[in-house]
Design an enzyme around this catalytic site. Structure first.
Site, mmCIF file in Angstrom:
data_model
loop_
_atom_site.group_PDB
_atom_site.id
_atom_site.type_symbol
_atom_site.label_atom_id
_atom_site.label_comp_id
_atom_site.label_asym_id
_atom_site.label_seq_id
_atom_site.Cartn_x
_atom_site.Cartn_y
_atom_site.Cartn_z
ATOM 1 N N CYS A 188 -0.834 -15.614 30.737
ATOM 2 C CA CYS A 188 0.127 -17.080 30.571
ATOM 3 C C CYS A 188 0.848 -16.827 29.811
ATOM 4 C CB CYS A 188 -0.890 -18.283 31.036
ATOM 5 S SG CYS A 188 -2.007 -17.820 29.297
ATOM 6 N N ASN A 220 -2.278 -18.430 26.230
ATOM 7 C CA ASN A 220 -3.535 -18.093 25.701
ATOM 8 C C ASN A 220 -4.759 -18.967 25.758
ATOM 9 O OD1 ASN A 220 -5.460 -15.228 25.143
ATOM 10 N ND2 ASN A 220 -5.091 -16.412 26.378
ATOM 11 N N CYS A 259 -5.329 -21.620 28.133
ATOM 12 C CA CYS A 259 -4.971 -22.544 29.088
ATOM 13 C C CYS A 259 -6.086 -21.425 30.286
ATOM 14 C CB CYS A 259 -4.296 -23.796 29.703
ATOM 15 S SG CYS A 259 -4.652 -25.059 28.454
ATOM 16 N N ARG A 260 -5.000 -21.823 31.077
ATOM 17 C CA ARG A 260 -4.828 -21.751 33.029
ATOM 18 C C ARG A 260 -5.462 -19.492 32.183
ATOM 19 N NH1 ARG A 260 1.209 -21.257 34.412
ATOM 20 N NH2 ARG A 260 1.646 -21.490 31.874
ATOM 21 N N SER A 261 -5.009 -18.956 31.665
ATOM 22 C CA SER A 261 -5.728 -17.094 31.112
ATOM 23 C C SER A 261 -6.561 -17.232 31.186
ATOM 24 C CB SER A 261 -4.394 -15.813 30.593
ATOM 25 O OG SER A 261 -4.170 -16.069 29.566
ATOM 26 N N ASP A 280 0.832 -24.933 35.240
ATOM 27 C CA ASP A 280 0.483 -25.269 33.341
ATOM 28 C C ASP A 280 0.199 -26.220 33.394
ATOM 29 O OD1 ASP A 280 0.448 -25.704 30.954
ATOM 30 O OD2 ASP A 280 2.767 -24.047 30.110
HETATM 31 P P1 4NP Z 1 -1.146 -22.118 28.782
HETATM 32 O O1 4NP Z 1 -1.063 -22.915 28.882
HETATM 33 O O2 4NP Z 1 0.098 -20.849 29.327
HETATM 34 O O3 4NP Z 1 -2.202 -22.388 30.172
HETATM 35 O O4 4NP Z 1 -2.239 -21.247 27.843
HETATM 36 C C1 4NP Z 1 -0.014 -23.143 27.677
HETATM 37 C C2 4NP Z 1 -0.563 -23.856 26.573
HETATM 38 C C3 4NP Z 1 0.005 -23.860 24.553
HETATM 39 C C4 4NP Z 1 1.638 -24.415 25.319
HETATM 40 C C5 4NP Z 1 2.413 -24.125 26.513
HETATM 41 C C6 4NP Z 1 1.430 -24.260 28.032
HETATM 42 N N1 4NP Z 1 2.710 -24.757 24.417
HETATM 43 O O5 4NP Z 1 3.719 -24.847 24.741
HETATM 44 O O6 4NP Z 1 2.082 -24.135 23.671
#
Ligand code: 4NP
Length: 167
Positions: free
Chosen positions: A23, A26, A28-30, A135
């Protein structure tokens, strides 16, 4: 009738199957997909033959644990979210893993696009194949619940396919 899930690419080596989940951050989703898929692999008795890893295309959160909302959602559903530490995706992952699954279309573009080993995680979603895992980072708790629901049903299909591939 539901569309059958895609066939898995053959493993690079016969003894193990390595799956990567990617993702943006790294956190939240993955990581949620990593924890759920790992639990399903364990339940299926495939833990010694399947390895799961996750990473983010961005480097902002490297070394950090999961987002607390992601962890709380997993914990409430009975999973162990405590071991995750964020790492950044490296281009070599495309050559090392048997299957690389991106959470959304931008993640897929950012890792160089689809090929027979690289595709969207939700290509294996039995309900809505080919969708994205949205997201949840900038939204509320409901977004994390939604991610968990998608990830659980998609992980079940991936594990069923792994069972067939490795039998
Ligand atoms: P993820 O979510 O891609 O599902 O881990 C996010 C976590 C952090 C950020 C964006 C998306 N960020 O911009 O810091």
């Amino acid at each position: 009738m539901a569309t059958p899930p895609p066939a898995l690419p053959a493993p690079r080596t016969s003894s193990r199957y390595a799956v990567a989940l990617v993702c943006l951050g790294n956190i939240c989703r993955s990581p949620m997909a990593d924890v759920v898929l790992s639990a399903r692999v364990e339940e299926a008795g495939l833990a010694d033959r399947v390895s799961i890893a996750s990473s983010g295309t961005g480097d902002w959160h490297v070394g950090q644990p999961m987002d607390r909302r992601a962890a709380a959602t997993l914990t409430a559903a009975g999973y162990d979210a405590s071991r995750h530490r964020a790492q950044q995706y490296a281009p070599t992952w495309r050559d090392e893993f048997d299957l690389v699954l991106a959470m959304d279309g931008q993640n897929l573009v950012d890792i160089g696009g689809a090929d027979h080993r690289v595709r969207l995680f939700r290509d294996f979603d039995p309900l809505e194949p080919g969708g994205e895992v949205p997201d949840p980072y900038y939204g509320g708790d409901a977004g994390f619940e939604e991610v968990l629901t998608m990830v659980e049903r998609t992980a079940a299909t991936i594990v069923a396919q792994l069972g067939l591939e490795l039998e």
